[in-house]
Design a protein around this motif. Sequence first.
Motif, PDB file in Angstrom:
ATOM      1  N   VAL A  56      -0.855  44.415 -23.964  1.00 25.07           N
ATOM      2  CA  VAL A  56      -1.241  44.302 -22.564  1.00 25.07           C
ATOM      3  C   VAL A  56      -2.749  44.092 -22.547  1.00 25.07           C
ATOM      4  O   VAL A  56      -3.492  44.838 -23.183  1.00 25.07           O
ATOM      5  CB  VAL A  56      -0.877  45.572 -21.768  1.00 25.07           C
ATOM      6  N   ILE A  57      -3.201  43.053 -21.852  1.00 27.91           N
ATOM      7  CA  ILE A  57      -4.620  42.747 -21.751  1.00 27.91           C
ATOM      8  C   ILE A  57      -5.118  43.138 -20.366  1.00 27.91           C
ATOM      9  O   ILE A  57      -4.527  42.733 -19.358  1.00 27.91           O
ATOM     10  CB  ILE A  57      -4.888  41.255 -21.998  1.00 27.91           C
ATOM     11  N   VAL A  58      -6.176  43.920 -20.314  1.00 25.86           N
ATOM     12  CA  VAL A  58      -6.789  44.307 -19.044  1.00 25.86           C
ATOM     13  C   VAL A  58      -8.164  43.659 -18.962  1.00 25.86           C
ATOM     14  O   VAL A  58      -8.999  43.832 -19.855  1.00 25.86           O
ATOM     15  CB  VAL A  58      -6.936  45.833 -18.922  1.00 25.86           C
ATOM     16  N   GLY A  59      -8.397  42.896 -17.902  1.00 23.66           N
ATOM     17  CA  GLY A  59      -9.704  42.291 -17.678  1.00 23.66           C
ATOM     18  C   GLY A  59     -10.569  43.205 -16.823  1.00 23.66           C
ATOM     19  O   GLY A  59     -10.134  43.660 -15.766  1.00 23.66           O
ATOM     20  N   VAL A  60     -11.780  43.516 -17.298  1.00 25.32           N
ATOM     21  CA  VAL A  60     -12.704  44.366 -16.547  1.00 25.32           C
ATOM     22  C   VAL A  60     -14.027  43.633 -16.363  1.00 25.32           C
ATOM     23  O   VAL A  60     -14.410  42.797 -17.179  1.00 25.32           O
ATOM     24  CB  VAL A  60     -12.943  45.723 -17.247  1.00 25.32           C
ATOM     25  N   ASP A  61     -14.714  43.970 -15.267  1.00 22.98           N
ATOM     26  CA  ASP A  61     -16.004  43.330 -14.994  1.00 22.98           C
ATOM     27  C   ASP A  61     -17.065  44.332 -14.560  1.00 22.98           C
ATOM     28  O   ASP A  61     -18.154  43.939 -14.135  1.00 22.98           O
ATOM     29  CB  ASP A  61     -15.853  42.241 -13.933  1.00 22.98           C
ATOM     30  N   GLY A  62     -16.739  45.624 -14.638  1.00 23.54           N
ATOM     31  CA  GLY A  62     -17.691  46.626 -14.208  1.00 23.54           C
ATOM     32  C   GLY A  62     -17.650  46.924 -12.724  1.00 23.54           C
ATOM     33  O   GLY A  62     -18.376  47.794 -12.250  1.00 23.54           O
ATOM     34  N   GLY A  63     -16.810  46.217 -11.995  1.00 26.76           N
ATOM     35  CA  GLY A  63     -16.684  46.445 -10.560  1.00 26.76           C
ATOM     36  C   GLY A  63     -15.763  47.610 -10.254  1.00 26.76           C
ATOM     37  O   GLY A  63     -15.168  48.223 -11.149  1.00 26.76           O
ATOM     38  N   THR A  64     -15.612  47.899  -8.965  1.00 30.77           N
ATOM     39  CA  THR A  64     -14.801  49.044  -8.558  1.00 30.77           C
ATOM     40  C   THR A  64     -13.325  48.864  -8.891  1.00 30.77           C
ATOM     41  O   THR A  64     -12.600  49.850  -9.039  1.00 30.77           O
ATOM     42  CB  THR A  64     -14.947  49.285  -7.045  1.00 30.77           C
TER      43      THR A  64
ATOM     44  N   ALA B 296       0.273  37.790 -25.575  1.00 35.57           N
ATOM     45  CA  ALA B 296       0.240  38.963 -24.701  1.00 35.57           C
ATOM     46  C   ALA B 296       1.544  39.163 -23.939  1.00 35.57           C
ATOM     47  O   ALA B 296       2.214  38.208 -23.544  1.00 35.57           O
ATOM     48  CB  ALA B 296      -0.921  38.863 -23.718  1.00 35.57           C
ATOM     49  N   ALA B 297       1.877  40.441 -23.722  1.00 36.71           N
ATOM     50  CA  ALA B 297       3.029  40.788 -22.899  1.00 36.71           C
ATOM     51  C   ALA B 297       2.688  40.729 -21.423  1.00 36.71           C
ATOM     52  O   ALA B 297       3.559  40.476 -20.576  1.00 36.71           O
ATOM     53  CB  ALA B 297       3.524  42.191 -23.258  1.00 36.71           C
ATOM     54  N   LEU B 298       1.401  40.968 -21.086  1.00 36.46           N
ATOM     55  CA  LEU B 298       1.001  41.083 -19.684  1.00 36.46           C
ATOM     56  C   LEU B 298      -0.517  41.014 -19.601  1.00 36.46           C
ATOM     57  O   LEU B 298      -1.213  41.518 -20.490  1.00 36.46           O
ATOM     58  CB  LEU B 298       1.476  42.430 -19.124  1.00 36.46           C
ATOM     59  N   ILE B 299      -1.027  40.387 -18.551  1.00 37.40           N
ATOM     60  CA  ILE B 299      -2.445  40.429 -18.215  1.00 37.40           C
ATOM     61  C   ILE B 299      -2.579  41.213 -16.916  1.00 37.40           C
ATOM     62  O   ILE B 299      -1.839  40.977 -15.958  1.00 37.40           O
ATOM     63  CB  ILE B 299      -3.043  39.021 -18.014  1.00 37.40           C
ATOM     64  N   VAL B 300      -3.527  42.152 -16.876  1.00 31.79           N
ATOM     65  CA  VAL B 300      -3.729  42.982 -15.691  1.00 31.79           C
ATOM     66  C   VAL B 300      -5.165  42.837 -15.204  1.00 31.79           C
ATOM     67  O   VAL B 300      -6.102  42.933 -16.001  1.00 31.79           O
ATOM     68  CB  VAL B 300      -3.460  44.474 -15.995  1.00 31.79           C
ATOM     69  N   VAL B 301      -5.325  42.602 -13.923  1.00 36.04           N
ATOM     70  CA  VAL B 301      -6.646  42.560 -13.306  1.00 36.04           C
ATOM     71  C   VAL B 301      -6.619  43.368 -12.019  1.00 36.04           C
ATOM     72  O   VAL B 301      -5.546  43.675 -11.479  1.00 36.04           O
ATOM     73  CB  VAL B 301      -7.108  41.113 -13.001  1.00 36.04           C
ATOM     74  N   GLY B 302      -7.788  43.729 -11.527  1.00 36.29           N
ATOM     75  CA  GLY B 302      -7.884  44.438 -10.266  1.00 36.29           C
ATOM     76  C   GLY B 302      -7.998  43.484  -9.097  1.00 36.29           C
ATOM     77  O   GLY B 302      -8.052  42.265  -9.266  1.00 36.29           O
ATOM     78  N   SER B 303      -8.030  44.037  -7.903  1.00 32.80           N
ATOM     79  CA  SER B 303      -8.184  43.239  -6.694  1.00 32.80           C
ATOM     80  C   SER B 303      -9.646  42.881  -6.470  1.00 32.80           C
ATOM     81  O   SER B 303     -10.553  43.467  -7.073  1.00 32.80           O
ATOM     82  CB  SER B 303      -7.652  44.006  -5.481  1.00 32.80           C
ATOM     83  N   ALA B 304      -9.868  41.923  -5.596  1.00 30.94           N
ATOM     84  CA  ALA B 304     -11.225  41.506  -5.256  1.00 30.94           C
ATOM     85  C   ALA B 304     -11.965  42.636  -4.552  1.00 30.94           C
ATOM     86  O   ALA B 304     -11.355  43.530  -3.960  1.00 30.94           O
ATOM     87  CB  ALA B 304     -11.193  40.270  -4.358  1.00 30.94           C
ATOM     88  N   ALA B 305     -13.291  42.587  -4.603  1.00 30.02           N
ATOM     89  CA  ALA B 305     -14.114  43.633  -3.988  1.00 30.02           C
ATOM     90  C   ALA B 305     -13.887  43.732  -2.485  1.00 30.02           C
ATOM     91  O   ALA B 305     -14.126  44.777  -1.876  1.00 30.02           O
ATOM     92  CB  ALA B 305     -15.585  43.372  -4.278  1.00 30.02           C
ATOM     93  N   THR B 306     -13.404  42.662  -1.881  1.00 29.90           N
ATOM     94  CA  THR B 306     -13.182  42.644  -0.435  1.00 29.90           C
ATOM     95  C   THR B 306     -11.813  43.182  -0.033  1.00 29.90           C
ATOM     96  O   THR B 306     -11.474  43.195   1.154  1.00 29.90           O
ATOM     97  CB  THR B 306     -13.314  41.208   0.098  1.00 29.90           C
ATOM     98  N   ALA B 307     -11.009  43.634  -0.993  1.00 32.44           N
ATOM     99  CA  ALA B 307      -9.660  44.121  -0.679  1.00 32.44           C
ATOM    100  C   ALA B 307      -9.718  45.380   0.166  1.00 32.44           C
ATOM    101  O   ALA B 307     -10.555  46.258  -0.054  1.00 32.44           O
ATOM    102  CB  ALA B 307      -8.897  44.393  -1.969  1.00 32.44           C
TER     103      ALA B 307
END
Length: 290
Positions: A9-17, A104-115
């Motif tokens: 499982v791949i998680v993309g992070v950018d330092g945001g909330t 990869a089995a799955l890519i996971v990202v968070g929602s936009a900062a405006t969510a």
Amino acid sequence: MTAPASGPVIVGVDGGTSSADALALGGWAATTLGVPLVVAAVHAAPSAIGSGRVDAEWISDRRVAAERALDEARAQHTAPAEYRVIASSSAAHGLHDLAEQLGAALIVVGSAATAANARTFAGSTAERLLAGSVCPVAVAPAGMPTPPGTLGRIGVAYVDTPDGRAALETAARLAIRTATPLRLVTVVARGDAARPFLLGTDAERAFLDTARESYEEALRRAAASVPDVTAEWEVRSGDVVESLAELDDVDVLFCGSRGYGPARRVLLGGVSARLLRRARRPVVVVPRAA
């Protein structure tokens, strides 16, 4: 049923909330599936037409920011994981290439900062990932109020199409691993959306009754096709996206991409794209089977 993916499982992070939400969802998915977790931060690669020194200084600054995002992820997620800094033309491109490389089995990202709080809102990275990803892509809602794995039910937005069946197969594997039931949901659009042109009220009612019967039969067959899982099903009436977005009693909601486009690639259709902008629970968009 297709063979389960064995890649990470791949998680993309950018330092945001939203990184904490993505880590929570990705960590749960990796643990549940019994696969490694890879946390990745992408920074800009040198441009072929960049201007030497300015380009190098900017690239260096972006790499430092990516490394900082990984440091924050390490502090938030204490379970075993591999951490990678990736140089690429965009965050989506970097995550996509890594997914292909690792199977990869799955890519996971968070929602936009405006969510809005407790709602998904796919940002530009998620939208680009979803335009051709080779594996399922999950978007975590902002400030996810209920951690994944605590509600005890896996949701599937089901229609009897190759897309819907691919989503069901993928969701069933997760349900087996978690020993939790599936909940299959089909939504019959409101009369004004489903009514053929110049159809009267009585004919409209008959049309909708026939559609409901057809959907119920498809759901019965779908539930029976996953014998190792307890599968509940439900037909709802109303706006398709709104009805699915308001589901709040599932750990995660699986949906297909759309019924055309390249096989084994995510390619967003109208419902899945709009659902990713307002769902209460994490949404996983599954590539269409070959």
